[in-house]
Design a protein around this motif. Structure first.
Motif, PDB file in Angstrom:
ATOM      1  N   ILE A   1       0.845  -1.198   0.000  1.00 18.77           N
ATOM      2  CA  ILE A   1       0.000   0.000   0.000  1.00 18.77           C
ATOM      3  C   ILE A   1       0.880   1.249   0.000  1.00 18.77           C
ATOM      4  CG2 ILE A   1      -1.664   1.296   1.360  1.00 18.77           C
ATOM      5  CD1 ILE A   1      -2.943  -1.340   2.139  1.00 18.77           C
ATOM      6  N   LEU A   2       1.945   1.231   0.792  1.00 15.32           N
ATOM      7  CA  LEU A   2       2.856   2.390   0.838  1.00 15.32           C
ATOM      8  C   LEU A   2       3.513   2.630  -0.522  1.00 15.32           C
ATOM      9  CD1 LEU A   2       4.640   2.039   4.299  1.00 15.32           C
ATOM     10  CD2 LEU A   2       3.064   3.817   3.564  1.00 15.32           C
ATOM     11  N   VAL A   3       3.911   1.573  -1.187  1.00 19.38           N
ATOM     12  CA  VAL A   3       4.524   1.718  -2.504  1.00 19.38           C
ATOM     13  C   VAL A   3       3.489   2.245  -3.500  1.00 19.38           C
ATOM     14  CG1 VAL A   3       5.513   0.419  -4.449  1.00 19.38           C
ATOM     15  CG2 VAL A   3       6.302  -0.013  -2.124  1.00 19.38           C
ATOM     16  N   ALA A   4       2.267   1.781  -3.431  1.00 13.49           N
ATOM     17  CA  ALA A   4       1.215   2.243  -4.337  1.00 13.49           C
ATOM     18  C   ALA A   4       0.909   3.716  -4.096  1.00 13.49           C
ATOM     19  CB  ALA A   4      -0.046   1.397  -4.147  1.00 13.49           C
ATOM     20  N   VAL A   5       0.833   4.127  -2.802  1.00  7.93           N
ATOM     21  CA  VAL A   5       0.588   5.543  -2.471  1.00  7.93           C
ATOM     22  C   VAL A   5       1.766   6.395  -2.973  1.00  7.93           C
ATOM     23  CG1 VAL A   5       0.372   7.174  -0.547  1.00  7.93           C
ATOM     24  CG2 VAL A   5      -0.936   5.052  -0.521  1.00  7.93           C
ATOM     25  N   PHE A   6       2.987   5.907  -2.753  1.00 11.75           N
ATOM     26  CA  PHE A   6       4.178   6.651  -3.227  1.00 11.75           C
ATOM     27  C   PHE A   6       4.137   6.841  -4.737  1.00 11.75           C
ATOM     28  CE2 PHE A   6       8.495   6.392  -4.976  1.00 11.75           C
ATOM     29  CZ  PHE A   6       9.001   7.582  -4.477  1.00 11.75           C
ATOM     30  N   TRP A   7       3.805   5.755  -5.468  1.00 18.36           N
ATOM     31  CA  TRP A   7       3.735   5.836  -6.934  1.00 18.36           C
ATOM     32  C   TRP A   7       2.602   6.768  -7.371  1.00 18.36           C
ATOM     33  CZ3 TRP A   7       7.409   4.984 -10.145  1.00 18.36           C
ATOM     34  CH2 TRP A   7       8.385   4.039  -9.881  1.00 18.36           C
ATOM     35  N   ALA A   8       1.505   6.791  -6.667  1.00 20.64           N
ATOM     36  CA  ALA A   8       0.385   7.681  -7.011  1.00 20.64           C
ATOM     37  C   ALA A   8       0.791   9.136  -6.817  1.00 20.64           C
ATOM     38  CB  ALA A   8      -0.835   7.340  -6.156  1.00 20.64           C
ATOM     39  N   ILE A   9       1.492   9.423  -5.701  1.00 22.73           N
ATOM     40  CA  ILE A   9       1.965  10.801  -5.441  1.00 22.73           C
ATOM     41  C   ILE A   9       2.991  11.195  -6.505  1.00 22.73           C
ATOM     42  CG2 ILE A   9       3.287  12.234  -3.837  1.00 22.73           C
ATOM     43  CD1 ILE A   9       1.953  10.678  -1.553  1.00 22.73           C
ATOM     44  N   LEU A  10       3.897  10.310  -6.835  1.00 15.32           N
ATOM     45  CA  LEU A  10       4.931  10.589  -7.836  1.00 15.32           C
ATOM     46  C   LEU A  10       4.301  10.846  -9.205  1.00 15.32           C
ATOM     47  CD1 LEU A  10       7.956  10.777  -8.480  1.00 15.32           C
ATOM     48  CD2 LEU A  10       7.911   8.320  -8.979  1.00 15.32           C
ATOM     49  N   VAL A  11       3.362  10.046  -9.630  1.00  9.60           N
ATOM     50  CA  VAL A  11       2.695  10.215 -10.927  1.00  9.60           C
ATOM     51  C   VAL A  11       1.915  11.529 -10.937  1.00  9.60           C
ATOM     52  CG1 VAL A  11       0.853   9.270 -12.404  1.00  9.60           C
ATOM     53  CG2 VAL A  11       2.618   7.758 -11.497  1.00  9.60           C
ATOM     54  N   SER A  12       1.232  11.848  -9.826  1.00  7.91           N
ATOM     55  CA  SER A  12       0.490  13.116  -9.742  1.00  7.91           C
ATOM     56  C   SER A  12       1.459  14.295  -9.859  1.00  7.91           C
ATOM     57  CB  SER A  12      -0.271  13.208  -8.416  1.00  7.91           C
ATOM     58  OG  SER A  12      -1.213  12.184  -8.314  1.00  7.91           O
ATOM     59  N   PHE A  13       2.565  14.222  -9.156  1.00 11.82           N
ATOM     60  CA  PHE A  13       3.565  15.297  -9.218  1.00 11.82           C
ATOM     61  C   PHE A  13       4.105  15.451 -10.647  1.00 11.82           C
ATOM     62  CE2 PHE A  13       8.063  16.598  -8.957  1.00 11.82           C
ATOM     63  CZ  PHE A  13       7.894  17.863  -8.414  1.00 11.82           C
ATOM     64  N   LEU A  14       4.440  14.351 -11.293  1.00  8.01           N
ATOM     65  CA  LEU A  14       4.940  14.401 -12.670  1.00  8.01           C
ATOM     66  C   LEU A  14       3.863  14.934 -13.618  1.00  8.01           C
ATOM     67  CD1 LEU A  14       7.043  11.103 -12.946  1.00  8.01           C
ATOM     68  CD2 LEU A  14       7.869  13.458 -12.848  1.00  8.01           C
ATOM     69  N   ALA A  15       2.597  14.611 -13.390  1.00 10.91           N
ATOM     70  CA  ALA A  15       1.521  15.119 -14.242  1.00 10.91           C
ATOM     71  C   ALA A  15       1.421  16.641 -14.104  1.00 10.91           C
ATOM     72  CB  ALA A  15       0.200  14.453 -13.866  1.00 10.91           C
ATOM     73  N   VAL A  16       1.508  17.149 -12.872  1.00 11.56           N
ATOM     74  CA  VAL A  16       1.455  18.601 -12.653  1.00 11.56           C
ATOM     75  C   VAL A  16       2.650  19.277 -13.346  1.00 11.56           C
ATOM     76  CG1 VAL A  16       1.651  20.401 -10.886  1.00 11.56           C
ATOM     77  CG2 VAL A  16       0.121  18.453 -10.529  1.00 11.56           C
ATOM     78  N   VAL A  17       3.826  18.709 -13.213  1.00 16.25           N
ATOM     79  CA  VAL A  17       5.026  19.275 -13.851  1.00 16.25           C
ATOM     80  C   VAL A  17       4.870  19.270 -15.366  1.00 16.25           C
ATOM     81  CG1 VAL A  17       7.487  18.873 -14.271  1.00 16.25           C
ATOM     82  CG2 VAL A  17       6.581  18.723 -11.950  1.00 16.25           C
ATOM     83  N   LEU A  18       4.362  18.200 -15.943  1.00 18.91           N
ATOM     84  CA  LEU A  18       4.187  18.125 -17.394  1.00 18.91           C
ATOM     85  C   LEU A  18       3.135  19.127 -17.878  1.00 18.91           C
ATOM     86  CD1 LEU A  18       4.443  14.276 -18.075  1.00 18.91           C
ATOM     87  CD2 LEU A  18       6.076  16.069 -18.682  1.00 18.91           C
ATOM     88  N   VAL A  19       2.061  19.330 -17.104  1.00 17.36           N
ATOM     89  CA  VAL A  19       1.034  20.302 -17.493  1.00 17.36           C
ATOM     90  C   VAL A  19       1.643  21.711 -17.477  1.00 17.36           C
ATOM     91  CG1 VAL A  19      -1.129  21.398 -16.740  1.00 17.36           C
ATOM     92  CG2 VAL A  19      -0.952  18.899 -16.821  1.00 17.36           C
ATOM     93  N   ARG A  20       2.390  22.016 -16.416  1.00 16.43           N
ATOM     94  CA  ARG A  20       3.025  23.349 -16.338  1.00 16.43           C
ATOM     95  C   ARG A  20       4.048  23.536 -17.471  1.00 16.43           C
ATOM     96  NH1 ARG A  20       2.817  25.629 -10.652  1.00 16.43           N
ATOM     97  NH2 ARG A  20       0.605  25.272 -10.266  1.00 16.43           N
ATOM     98  N   LEU A  21       4.807  22.505 -17.766  1.00  9.70           N
ATOM     99  CA  LEU A  21       5.784  22.581 -18.844  1.00  9.70           C
ATOM    100  C   LEU A  21       5.081  22.795 -20.183  1.00  9.70           C
ATOM    101  CD1 LEU A  21       8.749  22.341 -19.694  1.00  9.70           C
ATOM    102  CD2 LEU A  21       8.410  19.874 -19.912  1.00  9.70           C
ATOM    103  N   ALA A  22       3.951  22.158 -20.380  1.00 15.58           N
ATOM    104  CA  ALA A  22       3.178  22.341 -21.616  1.00 15.58           C
ATOM    105  C   ALA A  22       2.691  23.786 -21.711  1.00 15.58           C
ATOM    106  CB  ALA A  22       2.016  21.362 -21.654  1.00 15.58           C
ATOM    107  N   GLN A  23       2.239  24.356 -20.585  1.00 19.01           N
ATOM    108  CA  GLN A  23       1.797  25.755 -20.577  1.00 19.01           C
ATOM    109  C   GLN A  23       2.959  26.693 -20.918  1.00 19.01           C
ATOM    110  OE1 GLN A  23       0.120  26.243 -16.679  1.00 19.01           O
ATOM    111  NE2 GLN A  23      -1.890  25.408 -17.257  1.00 19.01           N
TER     112      GLN A  23
END
Length: 142
Positions: free
Chosen positions: A9-31
């Motif tokens: 569960i901890l690894v899944a939560v970590f991966w979810a936070i990491l993917v969310s963070f990368l998605a935010v960074v990619l959206v900002r980079l696209a902007q």
């Protein structure tokens, strides 16, 4: 719950936070990339007419400089011709005119002496750029 489940569960939560963070960074980079693309397009849109105007201005300045150069060479030629004409006129008429003037002066002097006794003109003295009559000169000392 076992220790393996908690770790999963901890690894899944970590991966979810990491993917969310990368998605935010990619959206900002696209902007940022979109804004940069728009800025480059605007600069290009304004720079192209400015460069065309600058090119036209440079061509016009070159044409004007060519005209000024032609005028300057014409003025130099006219000056040269005027100098040559002046020296030609001085050579052709200068000597004979001086001789005629000298002859006329000699004739006037000769006719003046033969008409009667030479008239004595009162002598004048020049002092520092002005003429002093003879009567005042006699009264001066030294």
């Amino acid at each position: 719950m076992s220790g393996g489940e908690v770790a999963g569960i901890l690894v899944a939560v970590f991966w979810a936070i990491l993917v969310s963070f990368l998605a935010v960074v990619l959206v900002r980079l696209a902007q940022v990339l979109k804004a940069t693309t728009k800025l480059v397009a605007d600069v290009t849109e304004q720079a192209v007419p400015l460069l065309a105007d600058a090119s036209t201005t440079v061509r016009s300045a070159r044409t004007q400089l060519d005209r000024v150069d032609a005028i300057a060479s014409d003025v130099q030629e006219v000056t040269s011709n005027a100098s040559a004409l002046s020296s030609t006129v001085a050579t052709a008429f200068g000597g004979p005119l001086v001789k005629v003037a000298a002859f006329g002066y000699g004739v006037r002097k000769a006719l003046g002496r033969t008409e009667g006794a030479p008239q004595k003109t009162p002598r004048r003295t020049v002092i520092a750029g002005r003429t002093v009559p003879a009567a005042r000169r006699r009264n001066r000392k030294g």
